[in-house]
Enzyme design. Structure first.
Site, PDB file in Angstrom:
ATOM      1  N   HIS A 235      32.318  28.597  39.558  1.00  0.00           N
ATOM      2  CA  HIS A 235      31.899  29.919  39.984  1.00  0.00           C
ATOM      3  C   HIS A 235      31.828  29.999  41.496  1.00  0.00           C
ATOM      4  CE1 HIS A 235      30.534  33.869  40.405  1.00  0.00           C
ATOM      5  NE2 HIS A 235      29.657  33.417  41.271  1.00  0.00           N
ATOM      6  N   TYR A 239      33.357  32.387  45.556  1.00  0.00           N
ATOM      7  CA  TYR A 239      32.774  32.848  46.827  1.00  0.00           C
ATOM      8  C   TYR A 239      33.391  32.115  48.009  1.00  0.00           C
ATOM      9  CZ  TYR A 239      29.642  35.413  43.887  1.00  0.00           C
ATOM     10  OH  TYR A 239      29.156  36.271  42.947  1.00  0.00           O
ATOM     11  N   HIS A 386      40.312  40.905  35.516  1.00  0.00           N
ATOM     12  CA  HIS A 386      39.214  40.826  36.495  1.00  0.00           C
ATOM     13  C   HIS A 386      39.614  40.008  37.719  1.00  0.00           C
ATOM     14  CE1 HIS A 386      35.331  39.751  38.271  1.00  0.00           C
ATOM     15  NE2 HIS A 386      35.519  38.495  37.965  1.00  0.00           N
ATOM     16  N   PHE A 387      40.206  38.842  37.498  1.00  0.00           N
ATOM     17  CA  PHE A 387      40.363  38.024  38.702  1.00  0.00           C
ATOM     18  C   PHE A 387      41.578  38.393  39.548  1.00  0.00           C
ATOM     19  CE2 PHE A 387      41.757  34.613  35.552  1.00  0.00           C
ATOM     20  CZ  PHE A 387      43.054  34.427  36.012  1.00  0.00           C
ATOM     21  N   HIS A 388      42.458  39.242  39.003  1.00  0.00           N
ATOM     22  CA  HIS A 388      43.530  39.704  39.900  1.00  0.00           C
ATOM     23  C   HIS A 388      43.055  40.808  40.840  1.00  0.00           C
ATOM     24  CE1 HIS A 388      46.097  37.168  37.452  1.00  0.00           C
ATOM     25  NE2 HIS A 388      47.024  37.323  38.371  1.00  0.00           N
ATOM     26  N   ARG A 449      43.611  35.749  26.328  1.00  0.00           N
ATOM     27  CA  ARG A 449      44.246  35.287  27.560  1.00  0.00           C
ATOM     28  C   ARG A 449      45.021  34.014  27.258  1.00  0.00           C
ATOM     29  NH1 ARG A 449      39.501  32.620  31.391  1.00  0.00           N
ATOM     30  NH2 ARG A 449      41.304  32.197  32.707  1.00  0.00           N
ATOM     31  N   ARG A 450      45.841  33.558  28.210  1.00  0.00           N
ATOM     32  CA  ARG A 450      46.551  32.275  28.100  1.00  0.00           C
ATOM     33  C   ARG A 450      47.312  32.158  26.785  1.00  0.00           C
ATOM     34  NH1 ARG A 450      41.968  28.244  30.687  1.00  0.00           N
ATOM     35  NH2 ARG A 450      42.609  28.703  32.801  1.00  0.00           N
TER      36      ARG A 450
HETATM   37 FE1  HAS Z   1      34.380  36.743  38.639  1.00  0.00          FE
HETATM   38  C1  HAS Z   1      35.433  35.116  35.777  1.00  0.00           C
HETATM   39  C2  HAS Z   1      31.350  37.396  37.173  1.00  0.00           C
HETATM   40  C3  HAS Z   1      33.210  38.136  41.572  1.00  0.00           C
HETATM   41  C4  HAS Z   1      37.045  35.398  40.319  1.00  0.00           C
HETATM   42  N1  HAS Z   1      35.949  35.520  38.135  1.00  0.00           N
HETATM   43  C5  HAS Z   1      36.219  34.984  36.897  1.00  0.00           C
HETATM   44  C6  HAS Z   1      37.430  34.214  36.971  1.00  0.00           C
HETATM   45  C7  HAS Z   1      37.861  34.267  38.276  1.00  0.00           C
HETATM   46  C8  HAS Z   1      36.929  35.092  38.991  1.00  0.00           C
HETATM   47  C9  HAS Z   1      39.072  33.555  38.854  1.00  0.00           C
HETATM   48  O1  HAS Z   1      29.779  36.424  34.763  1.00  0.00           O
HETATM   49  C10 HAS Z   1      38.101  33.528  35.787  1.00  0.00           C
HETATM   50  C11 HAS Z   1      37.729  32.108  35.624  1.00  0.00           C
HETATM   51  C12 HAS Z   1      38.461  31.541  34.432  1.00  0.00           C
HETATM   52  O2  HAS Z   1      39.651  31.243  34.558  1.00  0.00           O
HETATM   53  O3  HAS Z   1      37.864  31.442  33.355  1.00  0.00           O
HETATM   54  N2  HAS Z   1      32.637  37.653  39.235  1.00  0.00           N
HETATM   55  C13 HAS Z   1      31.539  37.844  38.471  1.00  0.00           C
HETATM   56  C14 HAS Z   1      30.531  38.572  39.227  1.00  0.00           C
HETATM   57  C15 HAS Z   1      31.065  38.776  40.477  1.00  0.00           C
HETATM   58  C16 HAS Z   1      32.382  38.183  40.478  1.00  0.00           C
HETATM   59  C17 HAS Z   1      29.191  38.985  38.761  1.00  0.00           C
HETATM   60  N3  HAS Z   1      35.018  36.788  40.558  1.00  0.00           N
HETATM   61  C18 HAS Z   1      34.373  37.388  41.624  1.00  0.00           C
HETATM   62  C19 HAS Z   1      35.100  37.134  42.837  1.00  0.00           C
HETATM   63  C20 HAS Z   1      36.188  36.352  42.481  1.00  0.00           C
HETATM   64  C21 HAS Z   1      36.118  36.146  41.049  1.00  0.00           C
HETATM   65  C22 HAS Z   1      34.699  37.612  44.203  1.00  0.00           C
HETATM   66  C23 HAS Z   1      37.282  35.769  43.306  1.00  0.00           C
HETATM   67  C24 HAS Z   1      37.443  35.902  44.587  1.00  0.00           C
HETATM   68  N4  HAS Z   1      33.574  36.369  36.816  1.00  0.00           N
HETATM   69  C25 HAS Z   1      32.301  36.666  36.443  1.00  0.00           C
HETATM   70  C26 HAS Z   1      32.037  36.100  35.102  1.00  0.00           C
HETATM   71  C27 HAS Z   1      33.190  35.448  34.709  1.00  0.00           C
HETATM   72  C28 HAS Z   1      34.139  35.631  35.805  1.00  0.00           C
HETATM   73  C29 HAS Z   1      30.812  36.185  34.323  1.00  0.00           C
HETATM   74  C30 HAS Z   1      33.407  34.674  33.398  1.00  0.00           C
HETATM   75  C31 HAS Z   1      33.982  35.531  32.379  1.00  0.00           C
HETATM   76  C32 HAS Z   1      34.352  34.748  31.136  1.00  0.00           C
HETATM   77  O4  HAS Z   1      33.812  35.082  30.073  1.00  0.00           O
HETATM   78  O5  HAS Z   1      35.179  33.828  31.193  1.00  0.00           O
HETATM   79  C33 HAS Z   1      30.345  39.464  41.631  1.00  0.00           C
HETATM   80  O6  HAS Z   1      30.236  38.578  42.692  1.00  0.00           O
HETATM   81  C34 HAS Z   1      31.014  40.729  42.066  1.00  0.00           C
HETATM   82  C35 HAS Z   1      30.237  41.463  43.127  1.00  0.00           C
HETATM   83  C36 HAS Z   1      31.081  42.503  43.789  1.00  0.00           C
HETATM   84  C37 HAS Z   1      30.761  43.779  43.959  1.00  0.00           C
HETATM   85  C38 HAS Z   1      31.733  44.711  44.655  1.00  0.00           C
HETATM   86  C39 HAS Z   1      31.341  44.995  46.087  1.00  0.00           C
HETATM   87  C40 HAS Z   1      32.406  45.809  46.761  1.00  0.00           C
HETATM   88  C41 HAS Z   1      32.802  45.659  48.043  1.00  0.00           C
HETATM   89  C42 HAS Z   1      33.900  46.562  48.603  1.00  0.00           C
HETATM   90  C43 HAS Z   1      33.335  47.830  49.196  1.00  0.00           C
HETATM   91  C44 HAS Z   1      34.422  48.745  49.585  1.00  0.00           C
HETATM   92  C45 HAS Z   1      34.454  49.477  50.715  1.00  0.00           C
HETATM   93  C46 HAS Z   1      35.672  50.303  50.957  1.00  0.00           C
HETATM   94  C47 HAS Z   1      33.385  49.462  51.732  1.00  0.00           C
HETATM   95  C48 HAS Z   1      29.468  44.335  43.517  1.00  0.00           C
HETATM   96  C49 HAS Z   1      32.180  44.666  48.963  1.00  0.00           C
HETATM   97  C50 HAS Z   1      35.405  51.713  51.380  1.00  0.00           C
HETATM   98  C51 HAS Z   1      36.703  52.448  51.324  1.00  0.00           C
HETATM   99  C52 HAS Z   1      37.200  53.294  52.275  1.00  0.00           C
HETATM  100  C53 HAS Z   1      38.516  53.912  52.047  1.00  0.00           C
HETATM  101  C54 HAS Z   1      36.513  53.608  53.500  1.00  0.00           C
HETATM  102 CU    CU Z   2      31.713  33.208  37.968  1.00  0.00          CU
END
Ligand code: HAS
Ligand code: CU
Length: 581
Positions: A235, A239, A386-388, A449-450
């Site tokens: 996990h 980050y 999700h991860f793409h 998946r996979r």
């Molecule tokens: Fe995830 C599975 C939960 C973030 C990557 N995640 C994965 C896997 C990958 C991955 C690769 O709880 C698959 C692993 C595998 O092969 O089995 N993930 C989360 C949560 C977050 C999260 C709670 N993941 C990421 C990030 C990744 C990533 C970052 C890669 C870089 N994820 C999970 C969970 C799984 C999971 C479970 C397991 C699922 C399962 O069952 O297998 C959080 O950190 C996300 C927080 C993010 C936000 C969004 C904030 C938005 C921002 C942009 C703001 C935009 C602006 C633009 C300001 C709340 C900062 C304004 C626009 C204008 C035009 C002005």
């Molecule tokens: Cu995770």
């Protein structure tokens, strides 16, 4: 506003470019090696997408023995290898330039070669089909020792760079008592400290379980123990991938957009929270695993919700920086300001599109983290969806944007085509969005998946119900292929170009100023402080003692993991290895 994309240039020998900053050369090696790995990994992407559209292209590609070998290469090269190289280069170079110190080049090159030897070993193992393990290399799937040793060297190489940055910062602190660490260095050190704690799980898994087992020194392996160590790192590694992008959004993008950092205190706070909370949450990948107490799963679910907070802080804080930038450029209104941002600059556009796609990416993450909802999506196509739009955009598309200024900065060669860079960013964004819609949707229907979907027969009527999302997934693969071709054309045309601009026209590193600092300078009568003696918020001073947070993070991880690990070690169930493909 500073122009960051010069167009006029002259021929210049390379030695002259690196003379003043020899660390540029090692950085360039990290970045370019990472990008070449990405190029190979991306080439397989369309095959994966077409498979999820029900179209089997694998049978026409004789060098790949199976869909699973292709998927292993795709995941390992893109998610593990490209990211590690790019981040090591970036988070070595930026703090050194910000602190105006030169890294120890022998150490930096040692990091590079350790990684590269590891990657060559692992690549050989995957290409020879002896280690078709997917990027999670879960036992009892068994691979060649070369793969595991290679993976360990990749991590060790990154830690060599991380430790060097932490040492450089510690020495700087000693030489500058009472001064606050500049923001990019602060964030880089926090990221490296987090990675130092987080990588321990993977290192222990590989060194003590997988390598001896693959060499035949141990009779079997305990899959649950191995998975738990893997996800301890697995996990937090996400980050490690996304925080360098956050560094750019917080501290570099404002200047690119013509604005200021909205709140330095908030930016630093989010990194302290990431240092504390990134690691003790890995069990949210193991909700479906037996043998882990439900209470621990619930606690780590709650901790996962806590680690969402610094990302939400980032969204609001970076959003405010962008609004400030737009206002400085004459924009106003509720949403009207968005039009005034520099959309013609690919450095900006790629990164903001990465942010936009990260909004649904993060929201999906929160769904994954919810124990009850996870049962509906775990191990389905939803997860790659999700991860793409997390690592595939928030990280990768941001790195594209960074590469559009960083490669010209390092080489002093102008970006080959601004237009093509913009096209590649937009197509990448839309490709990933369409892919994510297709895959999340397929996942909700229940498609796993996979899976070699194009040849699967046991999925009942699911495939019939998934025709629309499957078509979307296939189309997205084609869009992403065009985006990749455009991106790499710009990058290689830039790198292979012969003309270099003189030093005076070098693309600057867009280190941004914070709003508080610029107000103190421009209106001392209001703020009551001069820029030199700017009042530093108490919170910033407290947060600057990163070692304390490092120790707290370590303690939290020990509480969350040690009892479980002891229990697993005392109750091992060894199983023999299997090779499926
Ligand atoms: Fe995830 C599975 C939960 C973030 C990557 N995640 C994965 C896997 C990958 C991955 C690769 O709880 C698959 C692993 C595998 O092969 O089995 N993930 C989360 C949560 C977050 C999260 C709670 N993941 C990421 C990030 C990744 C990533 C970052 C890669 C870089 N994820 C999970 C969970 C799984 C999971 C479970 C397991 C699922 C399962 O069952 O297998 C959080 O950190 C996300 C927080 C993010 C936000 C969004 C904030 C938005 C921002 C942009 C703001 C935009 C602006 C633009 C300001 C709340 C900062 C304004 C626009 C204008 C035009 C002005
Ligand atoms: Cu995770």
């Amino acid at each position: 506003m500073t122009t960051i994309l010069p167009t006029a240039a002259q021929p210049l020998p390379a030695e002259q470019v690196y003379a003043a900053h020899p660390e540029k050369k090692v950085t360039l090696y990290f970045l370019v090696t990472g990008l070449i790995m990405l190029l190979v990994g991306l080439a397989i992407g369309p095959l994966q997408a077409l498979n999820y559209a029900g179209i089997d292209v694998y049978r026409y590609i004789p060098i790949l023995k199976s869909y699973y070998q292709g998927l292993s290469l795709h995941g390992v090269l893109n998610a593990l290898v490209f990211t590690t190289y790019f981040i090591s280069g970036l988070l070595l170079y930026l703090p050194c330039r910000e602190l105006k110190v030169r890294p120890n080049l022998v150490v930096a090159w040692t990091g590079y070669w350790t990684m590269t030897i590891g990657v060559l070993m692992a690549a050989y193992a995957v290409l020879s089909n002896s280690s078709t393990l997917l990027y999670t290399f879960y036992p009892p799937l068994q691979g060649s020792p070369l793969f595991y040793i290679g993976a360990a060297l990749l991590v060790v190489g990154s830690l060599i760079i991380g430790v060097q940055v932490i040492v450089i910062w510690t020495l700087w602190k000693r030489q500058h008592p009472g001064q606050v660490t500049p923001i990019v260095t602060f964030m880089s050190v926090a990221t490296w400290m987090m990675w130092a704690i987080a990588s321990l799980g993977l290192v222990v898994e590989v060194v003590f379980l997988l390598i001896p087992w693959s060499l035949g020194w141990t009779k079997g392996i305990d899959p649950l123990l191995a998975r738990t160590l893997f996800w301890y790192t697995g996990h937090a590694i996400v980050y490690f991938w996304v925080l360098p992008a956050y560094i750019s959004w917080y501290a570099l993008l404002p200047r690119t957009a013509g604005g200021k950092i909205a709140s330095e205190t908030l930016a630093r706070l989010s990194f302290v929270l990431f240092l504390l909370l990134s690691t003790p949450v890995g069990i949210h990948h193991q909700f479906a695993d037996p043998g882990i107490p439900v209470l621990l799963k619930i606690i780590q679910m709650l901790l996962t919700f806590l680690v969402v907070i610094p990302s939400l802080l980032t969204a609001f804080s970076v959003g405010a920086s962008l609004e400030l930038a737009a206002q400085a450029r004459g924009g106003g209104g509720w949403l009207g300001w968005i039009r005034h941002l520099p959309w013609k600059n690919p450095v900006f556009t790629a990164q903001v599109l990465a942010m936009v796609s990260f909004i649904p990416g993060g929201a999906g993450g929160v769904a994954n983290a919810s124990y009850a909802l996870n049962t509906a999506v775990h191990n389905t196509a939803w997860i790659p969806g999700h991860f793409h739009i997390t690592v595939g955009t928030a990280t990768t598309l941001t790195f594209f944007g960074i590469s559009f200024w960083l490669l010209p900065h390092i080489t002093r060669k102008p970006l080959a085509s601004i237009k093509m860079a913009l096209w590649s960013s937009w197509l990448w964004f839309w490709g990933m969005i369409i892919f994510a819609v297709g895959m999340h949707w397929e996942g909700l229907i229940g498609i796993p998946r996979r899976t070699y979907l194009a040849t699967s027969t046991g999925l009942g009527d699911m495939i019939a119900r998934a025709q629309i999302p499957m078509a979307l997934t296939g189309i997205s693969g084609m869009v992403l292929m065009v985006a990749s071709i455009l991106y790499f054309t710009v990058i290689f045309r830039t790198l292979l170009g012969r003309r270099r601009v003189p030093e005076s026209e070098e693309v600057p590193i867009p280190f941004s100023e914070s709003l508080a600092h610029s107000e103190a300078r421009s209106r001392p009568e209001v703020t009551g402080v001069s820029p030199a003696g700017m009042k530093i918020a108490g919170a910033v001073l407290v947060m600057d003692r990163l070692w304390i947070f490092f120790a707290l993070a370590l303690a939290l991880v020990i509480v969350m993991y040690l009892p479980l690990l002891i229990n697993l070690v005392l109750n091992t169930h060894l199983v023999p290895g299997v090779r499926l493909w």
